[in-house]
Design a protein around this motif. Sequence first.
Motif, PDB file in Angstrom:
ATOM      1  N   THR A 330     -17.505 -47.103 -23.275  1.00  0.00           N
ATOM      2  CA  THR A 330     -17.077 -45.702 -23.398  1.00  0.00           C
ATOM      3  C   THR A 330     -17.182 -45.195 -24.826  1.00  0.00           C
ATOM      4  N   ILE A 331     -16.675 -45.976 -25.782  1.00  0.00           N
ATOM      5  CA  ILE A 331     -16.687 -45.494 -27.165  1.00  0.00           C
ATOM      6  C   ILE A 331     -18.041 -45.722 -27.839  1.00  0.00           C
ATOM      7  N   GLY A 332     -18.844 -46.644 -27.265  1.00  0.00           N
ATOM      8  CA  GLY A 332     -20.189 -46.841 -27.786  1.00  0.00           C
ATOM      9  C   GLY A 332     -20.250 -47.145 -29.268  1.00  0.00           C
ATOM     10  N   GLY A 333     -19.286 -47.859 -29.790  1.00  0.00           N
ATOM     11  CA  GLY A 333     -19.277 -48.172 -31.213  1.00  0.00           C
ATOM     12  C   GLY A 333     -18.691 -47.076 -32.083  1.00  0.00           C
ATOM     13  N   ASP A 334     -18.301 -45.939 -31.469  1.00  0.00           N
ATOM     14  CA  ASP A 334     -17.701 -44.832 -32.223  1.00  0.00           C
ATOM     15  C   ASP A 334     -16.197 -45.093 -32.359  1.00  0.00           C
ATOM     16  N   ILE A 335     -15.800 -45.692 -33.477  1.00  0.00           N
ATOM     17  CA  ILE A 335     -14.397 -46.061 -33.675  1.00  0.00           C
ATOM     18  C   ILE A 335     -13.511 -44.818 -33.724  1.00  0.00           C
ATOM     19  N   GLY A 336     -14.042 -43.723 -34.251  1.00  0.00           N
ATOM     20  CA  GLY A 336     -13.278 -42.477 -34.289  1.00  0.00           C
ATOM     21  C   GLY A 336     -12.885 -42.020 -32.896  1.00  0.00           C
ATOM     22  N   LEU A 337     -13.847 -42.064 -31.969  1.00  0.00           N
ATOM     23  CA  LEU A 337     -13.552 -41.722 -30.579  1.00  0.00           C
ATOM     24  C   LEU A 337     -12.531 -42.696 -30.010  1.00  0.00           C
ATOM     25  N   LEU A 341      -8.934 -41.981 -28.126  1.00  0.00           N
ATOM     26  CA  LEU A 341      -8.675 -42.487 -26.776  1.00  0.00           C
ATOM     27  C   LEU A 341      -7.464 -43.413 -26.752  1.00  0.00           C
ATOM     28  N   VAL A 342      -7.457 -44.394 -27.655  1.00  0.00           N
ATOM     29  CA  VAL A 342      -6.362 -45.370 -27.673  1.00  0.00           C
ATOM     30  C   VAL A 342      -5.056 -44.708 -28.094  1.00  0.00           C
ATOM     31  N   GLY A 343      -5.108 -43.874 -29.141  1.00  0.00           N
ATOM     32  CA  GLY A 343      -3.896 -43.256 -29.657  1.00  0.00           C
ATOM     33  C   GLY A 343      -3.216 -42.342 -28.658  1.00  0.00           C
ATOM     34  N   VAL A 433       3.172 -37.033 -32.268  1.00  0.00           N
ATOM     35  CA  VAL A 433       2.001 -37.819 -31.856  1.00  0.00           C
ATOM     36  C   VAL A 433       0.722 -37.108 -32.283  1.00  0.00           C
ATOM     37  N   ALA A 434       0.652 -35.796 -31.998  1.00  0.00           N
ATOM     38  CA  ALA A 434      -0.530 -35.023 -32.377  1.00  0.00           C
ATOM     39  C   ALA A 434      -0.736 -35.061 -33.888  1.00  0.00           C
ATOM     40  N   LEU A 435       0.347 -34.939 -34.628  1.00  0.00           N
ATOM     41  CA  LEU A 435       0.260 -34.959 -36.089  1.00  0.00           C
ATOM     42  C   LEU A 435      -0.217 -36.316 -36.600  1.00  0.00           C
ATOM     43  N   ALA A 436       0.447 -37.388 -36.175  1.00  0.00           N
ATOM     44  CA  ALA A 436       0.145 -38.714 -36.720  1.00  0.00           C
ATOM     45  C   ALA A 436      -1.241 -39.204 -36.301  1.00  0.00           C
ATOM     46  N   VAL A 437      -1.531 -39.162 -34.995  1.00  0.00           N
ATOM     47  CA  VAL A 437      -2.836 -39.649 -34.514  1.00  0.00           C
ATOM     48  C   VAL A 437      -3.952 -38.725 -34.990  1.00  0.00           C
ATOM     49  N   GLY A 438      -3.718 -37.406 -34.929  1.00  0.00           N
ATOM     50  CA  GLY A 438      -4.729 -36.456 -35.385  1.00  0.00           C
ATOM     51  C   GLY A 438      -5.031 -36.608 -36.858  1.00  0.00           C
ATOM     52  N   LEU A 439      -3.992 -36.788 -37.678  1.00  0.00           N
ATOM     53  CA  LEU A 439      -4.206 -36.955 -39.118  1.00  0.00           C
ATOM     54  C   LEU A 439      -4.901 -38.282 -39.407  1.00  0.00           C
ATOM     55  N   TYR A 440      -4.497 -39.329 -38.682  1.00  0.00           N
ATOM     56  CA  TYR A 440      -5.151 -40.624 -38.877  1.00  0.00           C
ATOM     57  C   TYR A 440      -6.647 -40.517 -38.543  1.00  0.00           C
ATOM     58  N   TYR A 441      -6.954 -39.830 -37.460  1.00  0.00           N
ATOM     59  CA  TYR A 441      -8.356 -39.617 -37.065  1.00  0.00           C
ATOM     60  C   TYR A 441      -9.109 -38.832 -38.150  1.00  0.00           C
ATOM     61  N   ALA A 442      -8.486 -37.772 -38.669  1.00  0.00           N
ATOM     62  CA  ALA A 442      -9.135 -36.939 -39.679  1.00  0.00           C
ATOM     63  C   ALA A 442      -9.412 -37.735 -40.946  1.00  0.00           C
ATOM     64  N   VAL A 443      -8.422 -38.525 -41.370  1.00  0.00           N
ATOM     65  CA  VAL A 443      -8.609 -39.339 -42.575  1.00  0.00           C
ATOM     66  C   VAL A 443      -9.692 -40.390 -42.360  1.00  0.00           C
ATOM     67  N   PHE A 444      -9.714 -40.962 -41.158  1.00  0.00           N
ATOM     68  CA  PHE A 444     -10.760 -41.950 -40.841  1.00  0.00           C
ATOM     69  C   PHE A 444     -12.153 -41.319 -40.906  1.00  0.00           C
ATOM     70  N   ARG A 445     -12.285 -40.130 -40.339  1.00  0.00           N
ATOM     71  CA  ARG A 445     -13.585 -39.455 -40.355  1.00  0.00           C
ATOM     72  C   ARG A 445     -14.020 -39.097 -41.781  1.00  0.00           C
ATOM     73  N   LEU A 446     -13.040 -38.754 -42.618  1.00  0.00           N
ATOM     74  CA  LEU A 446     -13.370 -38.350 -43.996  1.00  0.00           C
ATOM     75  C   LEU A 446     -13.659 -39.535 -44.903  1.00  0.00           C
ATOM     76  N   THR A 447     -12.933 -40.629 -44.687  1.00  0.00           N
ATOM     77  CA  THR A 447     -13.029 -41.759 -45.614  1.00  0.00           C
ATOM     78  C   THR A 447     -13.623 -43.016 -45.003  1.00  0.00           C
ATOM     79  N   GLY A 448     -13.659 -43.069 -43.675  1.00  0.00           N
ATOM     80  CA  GLY A 448     -14.126 -44.269 -43.007  1.00  0.00           C
ATOM     81  C   GLY A 448     -13.093 -45.362 -42.948  1.00  0.00           C
ATOM     82  N   ALA A 449     -11.847 -45.007 -43.323  1.00  0.00           N
ATOM     83  CA  ALA A 449     -10.738 -45.963 -43.285  1.00  0.00           C
ATOM     84  C   ALA A 449      -9.483 -45.232 -42.889  1.00  0.00           C
ATOM     85  N   GLY A 450      -8.417 -45.989 -42.586  1.00  0.00           N
ATOM     86  CA  GLY A 450      -7.177 -45.388 -42.107  1.00  0.00           C
ATOM     87  C   GLY A 450      -6.395 -44.652 -43.155  1.00  0.00           C
ATOM     88  N   VAL A 451      -6.522 -45.045 -44.411  1.00  0.00           N
ATOM     89  CA  VAL A 451      -5.764 -44.380 -45.477  1.00  0.00           C
ATOM     90  C   VAL A 451      -6.673 -44.119 -46.652  1.00  0.00           C
TER      91      VAL A 451
END
Length: 451
Positions: A330-337, A341-343, A433-451
């Motif tokens: 399903t995620i096809g290697g797309d960790i952001g997706l 999904l998991v969050g 939940v929307a704030l924490a998971v959404g922000l974590y996703y945004a930071v991951f997309r911007l930096t490629g890491a969780g923080v």
Amino acid sequence: MTEPHHPTLLDTLGLSPGEGTLTGLAILLFVLTYVLILLEKYVHRTVAALLGACAVMVLGLLTPEQAWGSIDFNTLFLLFGMMNIVNVLSRSGFFDLVARRAMVLTRGEPVRVLWIFSLLTAVFSAFLDNVTTVLFMAPVVVTVVTRLGLRPLPYLIAVVLASNTGGTATLVGDPPNIIIGSVAGKGFGDFLTNVAPYAALATLVGIALMHLLMRVRGDLAGGDSGERLRRVLADPTPIQTNPKLMRQALWVFAVTLLLFIVGHPIGLEAGLVALTTSTFLFLIADLSPVELFERVEWATLLFFMGLFIVVGALEHVGIFERVATTLTTTIGGDIGLGILLVGFSSAIISGFVDNIPFTISMASVLRELQGTLGAGMDPLWWALSLGACLGGNLTLIGASANIVVSDIAAREGHPISFGAFIRYATPIALATVALAVGLYYAVFRLTGAGV
């Protein structure tokens, strides 16, 4: 190598089930155990988990030896050790002293009561476990707010929300994190780095939203004033404390936290640390271990043991491997997706089934997935942590702390109904939940890491 087949009850009865039948039985027992856990009004959750575990062994899905091997003792040792340290702190009068000081700080103002006790609960929940925290905080809050002439229900719900959001921050704060840390091999520092910033923000936003809701609904109005309020705040009743025992317990607790941080890289898992330091505390404290063991939440530990065995049956028949394969596709290697999904799925599911058995199951899936994606899938562990812990605030049955506070509230004469909990908690849970998971996703997309 194929394991030797041991005769089972089903074999003896001449049924000789095939692989498909065993898989179906494992899923059926898992679902039935879940249902019984949800029906805790009629069957205690620990009994439900043990019934499921017994059925797994009686039907031959796991041998007793395999069942024993499926139990995560790192998780049990961590819970057992922290329970004992907290029990000693409680015996020393530490929590009573903190509660009295907190009450004086509130000055009898409802807003201060909300913020001070919520923040206190969040901080304690981060470094103890949230179930233990609410066990001593909820009765204190009831006493304080009733003496101030306030309605206890919203303040108790605020304590629940703060315990779950605050507990999200660390390895030891919430049972789902303990499970994730053990299964994924993550240490205290990993959670501080990857989860704590988002949990801290969710805690502050959650309390602010609760403040807004309570103001709109008139829960921050009223209360006592004048001479009676001054008498309440200046309560002359002495607090029974044992300074020597308190110092010993606080030193051991500090050492335990330090070892949590530095122990993982040198091969000291959190469960071993907690078991060792709590045993050392027994050695130096002038207390009877038998009396302290009587205060251990054995029902919680046995609940975990039963669930680990039920989930172990699913793992034994290959369920988690199949789910992991599907998730990988399903995620096809797309960790952001995968984070989304998991969050979000973890949050929603955790709101309607207890987040402990869900996390045990999902952690097994991610462990299988890790074999395919390697260390690059680490963000999915943190998404699971944020989703499962924060999602536990969605409903009254979403987390163990919720049920504990509900029981205490009913015993104190202030029952919390399912509907009342949802009216306060669900909007806040969705937002955090929307704030924490959404922000974590945004930071991951911007930096490629969780923080």
